[in-house]
Enzyme design. Sequence first.
Site, PDB file in Angstrom:
ATOM      1  N   HIS A  33      28.442 -17.786  22.215  1.00  0.00           N
ATOM      2  CA  HIS A  33      29.239 -16.901  21.358  1.00  0.00           C
ATOM      3  C   HIS A  33      30.501 -16.507  22.106  1.00  0.00           C
ATOM      4  CE1 HIS A  33      30.384 -13.350  19.021  1.00  0.00           C
ATOM      5  NE2 HIS A  33      29.630 -13.823  18.055  1.00  0.00           N
ATOM      6  N   CYS A  73      32.529 -18.171  16.085  1.00  0.00           N
ATOM      7  CA  CYS A  73      32.595 -16.854  15.442  1.00  0.00           C
ATOM      8  C   CYS A  73      34.050 -16.576  15.103  1.00  0.00           C
ATOM      9  CB  CYS A  73      32.026 -15.774  16.361  1.00  0.00           C
ATOM     10  SG  CYS A  73      32.113 -14.138  15.603  1.00  0.00           S
ATOM     11  N   HIS A 111      29.763 -18.158  12.480  1.00  0.00           N
ATOM     12  CA  HIS A 111      29.831 -16.777  11.985  1.00  0.00           C
ATOM     13  C   HIS A 111      31.149 -16.646  11.234  1.00  0.00           C
ATOM     14  CE1 HIS A 111      27.320 -14.965  15.538  1.00  0.00           C
ATOM     15  NE2 HIS A 111      26.626 -15.808  14.817  1.00  0.00           N
ATOM     16  N   ASP A 150      29.212 -12.521   8.932  1.00  0.00           N
ATOM     17  CA  ASP A 150      29.093 -11.708  10.142  1.00  0.00           C
ATOM     18  C   ASP A 150      29.053 -10.242   9.723  1.00  0.00           C
ATOM     19  OD1 ASP A 150      28.838 -11.377  12.827  1.00  0.00           O
ATOM     20  OD2 ASP A 150      30.585 -12.546  13.362  1.00  0.00           O
ATOM     21  N   HIS A 151      29.529  -9.380  10.558  1.00  0.00           N
ATOM     22  CA  HIS A 151      29.474  -7.949  10.238  1.00  0.00           C
ATOM     23  C   HIS A 151      29.947  -7.685   8.814  1.00  0.00           C
ATOM     24  CE1 HIS A 151      30.527  -7.504  14.748  1.00  0.00           C
ATOM     25  NE2 HIS A 151      29.337  -8.032  14.554  1.00  0.00           N
ATOM     26  N   TYR A 187      25.556  -4.267  10.005  1.00  0.00           N
ATOM     27  CA  TYR A 187      24.400  -5.081   9.627  1.00  0.00           C
ATOM     28  C   TYR A 187      23.591  -4.518   8.459  1.00  0.00           C
ATOM     29  CZ  TYR A 187      25.507  -8.272  13.318  1.00  0.00           C
ATOM     30  OH  TYR A 187      26.160  -9.213  14.075  1.00  0.00           O
TER      31      TYR A 187
HETATM   32  C1  CS2 Z   1      27.654 -10.178  17.581  1.00  0.00           C
HETATM   33  C2  CS2 Z   1      27.276 -10.203  19.046  1.00  0.00           C
HETATM   34  O1  CS2 Z   1      26.876  -8.345  16.456  1.00  0.00           O
HETATM   35  C3  CS2 Z   1      27.809  -8.833  17.061  1.00  0.00           C
HETATM   36  O2  CS2 Z   1      28.858  -8.300  17.249  1.00  0.00           O
HETATM   37  O3  CS2 Z   1      28.827 -10.870  17.353  1.00  0.00           O
HETATM   38  O4  CS2 Z   1      26.454  -9.158  19.384  1.00  0.00           O
HETATM   39  C4  CS2 Z   1      26.592 -11.501  19.279  1.00  0.00           C
HETATM   40  O5  CS2 Z   1      25.391 -11.517  18.580  1.00  0.00           O
HETATM   41  C5  CS2 Z   1      26.247 -11.791  20.690  1.00  0.00           C
HETATM   42  O6  CS2 Z   1      27.365 -11.622  21.486  1.00  0.00           O
HETATM   43  C6  CS2 Z   1      25.736 -13.203  20.824  1.00  0.00           C
HETATM   44  O7  CS2 Z   1      25.085 -13.349  22.022  1.00  0.00           O
HETATM   45 MN    MN Z   2      29.821 -13.231  15.857  1.00  0.00          MN
END
Ligand code: CS2
Ligand code: MN
Length: 360
Positions: A207, A245, A272, A321-322, A335
């Site tokens: 990532h 990502c 992502h 993603d978020h 999340y």
């Molecule tokens: C993710 C990171 O939730 C997030 O922001 O982008 O925590 C991601 O899961 C980790 O860096 C991956 O190891």
């Molecule tokens: Mn990510």
Amino acid sequence: MEMTLRWYGSKFDTVTLQQIRQIPGVTGVITTLYDTQPGEVWSQERIHALKEEVEAAGLRISGIESVNIHEDIKLGKPSREQLIANYIETLENLGKEDIHMVCYNFMPVFDWTRTELARVLPDGSTALAYTQKAVDELIPEKMFESIAGDMNGTVMPGWEPERMEHVKELFEEYKDVTADDLFDNLKYFLEKIMPVCNKYDIKMAIHPDDPAWPVFGLPRIITCKENILRMMKMVDDPHNGVTFCAGSYGTNLKNDLPDMIRSLKGRVHFAHVRNLKFLDPNPETLNFEEAPHLSRCGSFDLYEIVKALHDIGFEGPIRPDHGRMIWGEVGMPGYGLYDRALGACYINGLIEAIEKNDRK
Ligand code: CS2
Ligand code: MN
């Protein structure tokens, strides 16, 4: 591409597998054993139990996010030998349970960094946000306390209290570690794990660092095209790949996201997709917030991102993603269920349109 959603396990997530199962087009989850510590071996029994739970809900485990890397491995300390041996054992147990994608990161001390977890947007929803000014004014050791109040009682990935207790010592240990050292330590780790990855066909997906530049004087290397290609060449095995990502690479406005994706053909193992809205792109005063997934609501052209993934033949798991917190939902910032469900539908819509065009 397989549409998935991240799920933290029934003990930690406010979203249930049953809810995820009802999002159209989502067939898998990206999950983890959230209560394990970096360096610990994941037993095959626990992985198996998790798999059964997910499958009983009509979904599958499409990959792991994350099996975290112990700081001693990133620091290249002698204790890394045992820790890498443990990591290999975990990979072996995942492989035996037919799990073939593992996301991880190599960020020193802090995982992703945001300065606000609940910025109120004009429509009344809340989102994660970042302002450079806030980071510049912050004492790194206080970072955890400053965001803990917004976590809604959840434990956020990368911000586990156990980890934050040691922040001060860690900064001390990283004092003389350069970006090149970090590359060397990453290479050392990857070379050791590649045999087990080949044996079980486990695709490792690093990532990016988020934000994609060094913070608080700590080196960060997974930030741009040049560095990620350096890493791919450094251990030239298809099992050494990336999590693309968009939101993380996209924090750095110099990154051309579709171009980066195209340069990583065969090495993208996980995607992502998210959108950011830059209110001020000046690096000194940088200010952005996480936006709804729709292109028109943020600064990225998501169609071009998904198109690039499609064009390089990416077939692995993809996830929104978020998301924002909308409709009064309370949960782990970034999340919740609703906005990510909208994101999954939107991204699936883009995939359908791209595939349809292809057939013409
Ligand atoms: C993710 C990171 O939730 C997030 O922001 O982008 O925590 C991601 O899961 C980790 O860096 C991956 O190891
Ligand atoms: Mn990510």
